[in-house]
Design a protein around this motif. Sequence first.
Motif, PDB file in Angstrom:
ATOM      1  N   THR A  67       0.831  -1.202   0.000  1.00  0.00           N
ATOM      2  CA  THR A  67       0.000   0.000   0.000  1.00  0.00           C
ATOM      3  C   THR A  67       0.863   1.248   0.000  1.00  0.00           C
ATOM      4  OG1 THR A  67      -1.671  -1.191   1.283  1.00  0.00           O
ATOM      5  CG2 THR A  67      -1.847   1.211   1.206  1.00  0.00           C
ATOM      6  N   TRP A  68       0.704   2.090  -1.009  1.00  0.00           N
ATOM      7  CA  TRP A  68       1.612   3.223  -1.134  1.00  0.00           C
ATOM      8  C   TRP A  68       1.507   4.180   0.043  1.00  0.00           C
ATOM      9  CZ3 TRP A  68       0.060   8.288  -1.366  1.00  0.00           C
ATOM     10  CH2 TRP A  68      -1.256   8.553  -1.734  1.00  0.00           C
ATOM     11  N   ARG A  69       0.326   4.267   0.666  1.00  0.00           N
ATOM     12  CA  ARG A  69       0.172   5.196   1.783  1.00  0.00           C
ATOM     13  C   ARG A  69       0.987   4.780   2.995  1.00  0.00           C
ATOM     14  NH1 ARG A  69      -4.698   4.979  -0.761  1.00  0.00           N
ATOM     15  NH2 ARG A  69      -5.669   6.943  -1.330  1.00  0.00           N
ATOM     16  N   SER A  70       1.424   3.549   3.032  1.00  0.00           N
ATOM     17  CA  SER A  70       2.198   3.060   4.180  1.00  0.00           C
ATOM     18  C   SER A  70       3.688   3.307   4.028  1.00  0.00           C
ATOM     19  CB  SER A  70       1.947   1.562   4.367  1.00  0.00           C
ATOM     20  OG  SER A  70       0.589   1.322   4.672  1.00  0.00           O
ATOM     21  N   TYR A  71       4.098   3.831   2.889  1.00  0.00           N
ATOM     22  CA  TYR A  71       5.520   4.088   2.683  1.00  0.00           C
ATOM     23  C   TYR A  71       5.878   5.470   3.225  1.00  0.00           C
ATOM     24  CZ  TYR A  71       6.359  -0.190   0.168  1.00  0.00           C
ATOM     25  OH  TYR A  71       6.521  -1.513  -0.142  1.00  0.00           O
ATOM     26  N   ASN A  72       7.046   5.524   3.886  1.00  0.00           N
ATOM     27  CA  ASN A  72       7.423   6.720   4.610  1.00  0.00           C
ATOM     28  C   ASN A  72       8.220   7.713   3.760  1.00  0.00           C
ATOM     29  OD1 ASN A  72       7.796   4.099   6.587  1.00  0.00           O
ATOM     30  ND2 ASN A  72       6.694   5.764   7.579  1.00  0.00           N
ATOM     31  N   TYR A  73       9.022   7.198   2.868  1.00  0.00           N
ATOM     32  CA  TYR A  73       9.905   8.044   2.074  1.00  0.00           C
ATOM     33  C   TYR A  73       9.810   7.653   0.610  1.00  0.00           C
ATOM     34  CZ  TYR A  73      11.805   8.962   6.685  1.00  0.00           C
ATOM     35  OH  TYR A  73      11.945   9.294   8.010  1.00  0.00           O
ATOM     36  N   TRP A  74       9.931   8.666  -0.244  1.00  0.00           N
ATOM     37  CA  TRP A  74       9.770   8.457  -1.692  1.00  0.00           C
ATOM     38  C   TRP A  74      10.900   9.122  -2.456  1.00  0.00           C
ATOM     39  CZ3 TRP A  74       5.871   5.661  -4.022  1.00  0.00           C
ATOM     40  CH2 TRP A  74       4.860   5.211  -3.167  1.00  0.00           C
ATOM     41  N   GLY A  75      11.292   8.450  -3.543  1.00  0.00           N
ATOM     42  CA  GLY A  75      12.202   9.062  -4.483  1.00  0.00           C
ATOM     43  C   GLY A  75      11.433   9.968  -5.435  1.00  0.00           C
ATOM     44  N   GLN A  76      12.146  10.633  -6.321  1.00  0.00           N
ATOM     45  CA  GLN A  76      11.534  11.632  -7.191  1.00  0.00           C
ATOM     46  C   GLN A  76      10.892  11.030  -8.433  1.00  0.00           C
ATOM     47  OE1 GLN A  76      14.535  10.690  -7.440  1.00  0.00           O
ATOM     48  NE2 GLN A  76      15.179  10.861  -9.574  1.00  0.00           N
ATOM     49  N   GLY A  77      11.143   9.777  -8.709  1.00  0.00           N
ATOM     50  CA  GLY A  77      10.567   9.136  -9.888  1.00  0.00           C
ATOM     51  C   GLY A  77      11.477   9.196 -11.094  1.00  0.00           C
ATOM     52  N   THR A  78      11.380   8.166 -11.896  1.00  0.00           N
ATOM     53  CA  THR A  78      12.130   8.104 -13.143  1.00  0.00           C
ATOM     54  C   THR A  78      11.187   7.582 -14.222  1.00  0.00           C
ATOM     55  OG1 THR A  78      14.158   7.264 -14.210  1.00  0.00           O
ATOM     56  CG2 THR A  78      13.059   5.787 -12.665  1.00  0.00           C
ATOM     57  N   LEU A  79      11.194   8.236 -15.382  1.00  0.00           N
ATOM     58  CA  LEU A  79      10.233   7.931 -16.437  1.00  0.00           C
ATOM     59  C   LEU A  79      10.701   6.765 -17.303  1.00  0.00           C
ATOM     60  CD1 LEU A  79       7.665   8.616 -18.066  1.00  0.00           C
ATOM     61  CD2 LEU A  79       9.067  10.249 -19.363  1.00  0.00           C
ATOM     62  N   VAL A  80       9.819   5.809 -17.459  1.00  0.00           N
ATOM     63  CA  VAL A  80      10.050   4.680 -18.356  1.00  0.00           C
ATOM     64  C   VAL A  80       9.028   4.764 -19.478  1.00  0.00           C
ATOM     65  CG1 VAL A  80       9.957   2.175 -18.597  1.00  0.00           C
ATOM     66  CG2 VAL A  80      11.016   3.207 -16.565  1.00  0.00           C
ATOM     67  N   THR A  81       9.515   4.785 -20.708  1.00  0.00           N
ATOM     68  CA  THR A  81       8.637   4.827 -21.873  1.00  0.00           C
ATOM     69  C   THR A  81       8.957   3.637 -22.756  1.00  0.00           C
ATOM     70  OG1 THR A  81       8.611   7.249 -21.800  1.00  0.00           O
ATOM     71  CG2 THR A  81       7.842   6.192 -23.823  1.00  0.00           C
ATOM     72  N   VAL A  82       7.932   2.837 -23.026  1.00  0.00           N
ATOM     73  CA  VAL A  82       8.106   1.653 -23.846  1.00  0.00           C
ATOM     74  C   VAL A  82       7.336   1.865 -25.142  1.00  0.00           C
ATOM     75  CG1 VAL A  82       7.893  -0.844 -23.979  1.00  0.00           C
ATOM     76  CG2 VAL A  82       8.263   0.261 -21.761  1.00  0.00           C
ATOM     77  N   SER A  83       8.049   1.861 -26.240  1.00  0.00           N
ATOM     78  CA  SER A  83       7.419   2.067 -27.530  1.00  0.00           C
ATOM     79  C   SER A  83       7.040   0.734 -28.167  1.00  0.00           C
ATOM     80  CB  SER A  83       8.364   2.836 -28.451  1.00  0.00           C
ATOM     81  OG  SER A  83       9.534   2.078 -28.700  1.00  0.00           O
ATOM     82  N   SER A  84       5.977   0.768 -28.935  1.00  0.00           N
ATOM     83  CA  SER A  84       5.495  -0.475 -29.570  1.00  0.00           C
ATOM     84  C   SER A  84       6.119  -0.681 -30.943  1.00  0.00           C
ATOM     85  CB  SER A  84       3.979  -0.413 -29.701  1.00  0.00           C
ATOM     86  OG  SER A  84       3.599   0.722 -30.442  1.00  0.00           O
TER      87      SER A  84
END
Length: 120
Positions: free
Chosen positions: A103-120
């Motif tokens: 459950t994401w609400r139970s996580y205390n600390y978060w990174g900034q995110g990294t974008l993954v794009t998968v092309s078809s």
Amino acid sequence: QLQASGGGLVQAGGSLRLSCAASGRLFSMYNMGWFRQAPGQDREFVAGISRSGSSTYRADSAKGRFTISRDNAKNTVYLQMNILKPEDTAVYYCAAALTVTTTWRSYNYWGQGTLVTVSS
């Protein structure tokens, strides 16, 4: 502080390895998880790993394709993603929690995110 990296553009069927580096000396006290969020969608759990790395758990969408691992000596958690599909396109976040949870609400600390794009 968590710093995610490794995202990018990849063709369907390809692979990417995400990394999440943590600062501080308490990394091994936390269970770690990877989540993702596509545009217009809720944040969803992808994979998690226990403090020692002895236990891992994955969402059904990740089973057979994604592997989570960690190196406590390097304060880093990884997400190896294989056989990527266009529907895997999202911003991927790493997070730290004191409990084993999907459950994401139970996580205390978060990174900034990294974008993954998968092309078809």
